[in-house]
Write an enzyme that holds these catalytic residues in place. Sequence first.
Site, mmCIF file in Angstrom:
data_model
loop_
_atom_site.group_PDB
_atom_site.id
_atom_site.type_symbol
_atom_site.label_atom_id
_atom_site.label_comp_id
_atom_site.label_asym_id
_atom_site.label_seq_id
_atom_site.Cartn_x
_atom_site.Cartn_y
_atom_site.Cartn_z
ATOM 1 N N ALA A 1 71.003 66.125 19.366
ATOM 2 C CA ALA A 1 69.623 66.575 19.197
ATOM 3 C C ALA A 1 68.719 65.853 20.195
ATOM 4 O O ALA A 1 69.015 65.817 21.386
ATOM 5 C CB ALA A 1 69.173 66.382 17.748
ATOM 6 N N SER A 2 67.641 65.196 19.730
ATOM 7 C CA SER A 2 66.643 64.653 20.658
ATOM 8 C C SER A 2 67.111 63.442 21.446
ATOM 9 O O SER A 2 66.415 63.012 22.373
ATOM 10 C CB SER A 2 65.359 64.309 19.905
ATOM 11 O OG SER A 2 64.679 65.495 19.551
ATOM 12 N N MET A 3 68.257 62.882 21.142
ATOM 13 C CA MET A 3 68.806 61.844 22.007
ATOM 14 C C MET A 3 69.263 62.436 23.335
ATOM 15 O O MET A 3 69.577 61.714 24.280
ATOM 16 C CB MET A 3 69.922 61.086 21.294
ATOM 17 C CG MET A 3 69.352 60.112 20.266
ATOM 18 S SD MET A 3 70.559 59.287 19.190
ATOM 19 C CE MET A 3 71.652 58.496 20.362
ATOM 20 N N TYR B 1 54.444 64.808 20.699
ATOM 21 C CA TYR B 1 55.870 65.124 20.799
ATOM 22 C C TYR B 1 56.049 66.636 20.892
ATOM 23 O O TYR B 1 55.402 67.383 20.146
ATOM 24 C CB TYR B 1 56.586 64.564 19.588
ATOM 25 C CG TYR B 1 58.084 64.541 19.690
ATOM 26 C CD1 TYR B 1 58.708 63.975 20.788
ATOM 27 C CD2 TYR B 1 58.876 65.057 18.669
ATOM 28 C CE1 TYR B 1 60.088 63.935 20.877
ATOM 29 C CE2 TYR B 1 60.254 65.010 18.728
ATOM 30 C CZ TYR B 1 60.857 64.459 19.840
ATOM 31 O OH TYR B 1 62.227 64.413 19.915
#
Length: 425
Positions: free
Chosen positions: A106-108, A213
């Site tokens: 995901a956002s990593m 974000y």
Amino acid sequence: MLTSGLLLSLLPATLGGCASPAPPAAAAAAAAPAPATPAVAAAPRGDEPLQRRLDAVVEAATAEGRIVGAVVVVARDGQVVYRRAAGFADREAGRPVREDTVFRLASMTKAIVSAAALALVDAGTLGLDDPVTKWLPAFAPRLADGRAATITVRHLLTHTAGLNYTFMDPPDGPYHRARVSDGLDQPGLSLEENLARIAQAPLLFAPGTAWHYSLATDVLGGVVAKAGGAPLPDVVRRLVTGPLGMETAFTVADPDRLAIPYGDAGARPARMAEPHVVSFGPAKVTFSPGRALDPRSYPSGGAGMVGTADDYVRFLEALRTGGGKLLRPATAAAMTSNQIGEIQVQQPGGTWGFGFGFAVLKTPDPAAMPSGAGTWQWGGAYGNHFWVDPNAKLTVVVLTNTAFAGMQGEFPDAVRRAVHGPAQP
């Protein structure tokens, strides 16, 4: 991914919150999956007190079912001092997590794609202050009053572009009306179509004036592909994962190693359906787990990669130690330091800024979180988080298959306390 505290501070009131390609031979070599090896040469489990503290946290969370499966890796000064796999990659089939289990990042993903962009900056191909329209001429969202605005690569890297996420938009907001994908859902959607949908929505603010974000890194992925002269997965492989020998990618090479995702749901996490909605504070996030196995889906620069914990430690260690094979030392230093001036990112644990891809701790609050100034960190919605404390020479990666419990809340907080150990008198 952001913490629930940050989400609450950014959500609209209607939701209950506040407001050149490599030669063929080289490309083929880079595409070959690297063997599952330790992130850095070391004898794991070298710190017995640390081992006992972390084992207690990991075993309690998985035994109680709050976390279905996890891999935790801790490196100190370039040596792995703790590595543990626990719980289930597939609870219903009884398939255990292994150290080489592949998780949806995901956002990593954002930090990896940001590093690829900065590698292009180092090469002189891309400029931090290039307008996005230099690379994506059709991407020109306007301010709410209809005025034109200039979004730069720097704005995308720092989430100061004025863009949003659909899950943070009111249910009747422009992102929902345009059916914008957050990079976690809508399998089969193309990047070109999603960029066109994003561009329909007005910007939240003039670029560079605030932090929010957003899908900025998905847009950045489009820029990186254009500037890099190849599809985003190929550019990332050439500039980041290939040089580090990482198998982390936008596609799953071996589906049998991919962990089944679960979502918070009452007494125990629920196996994700297709699609699957998980509450996150007052918002609802839509996941489509099958997206990771669908080659028609656009490679989301903000959420689309899959990989292992050891791979991610290898990547973070390259940044911590000055850029390694990826970036010039000055570029790595810029990536991991605050780039948004006095603009603040609302996360627990102190006063935070933002670098090129993750939050950076400016002034710590030791009573809230045991991390030092200069710590940089982020997480992923499928249930992951990492942090690097450069002064302590500490790198920690926690990958789970449990959203959102593996990213924020009781388990991540307990892991951090266990890593840092008892407070000194």
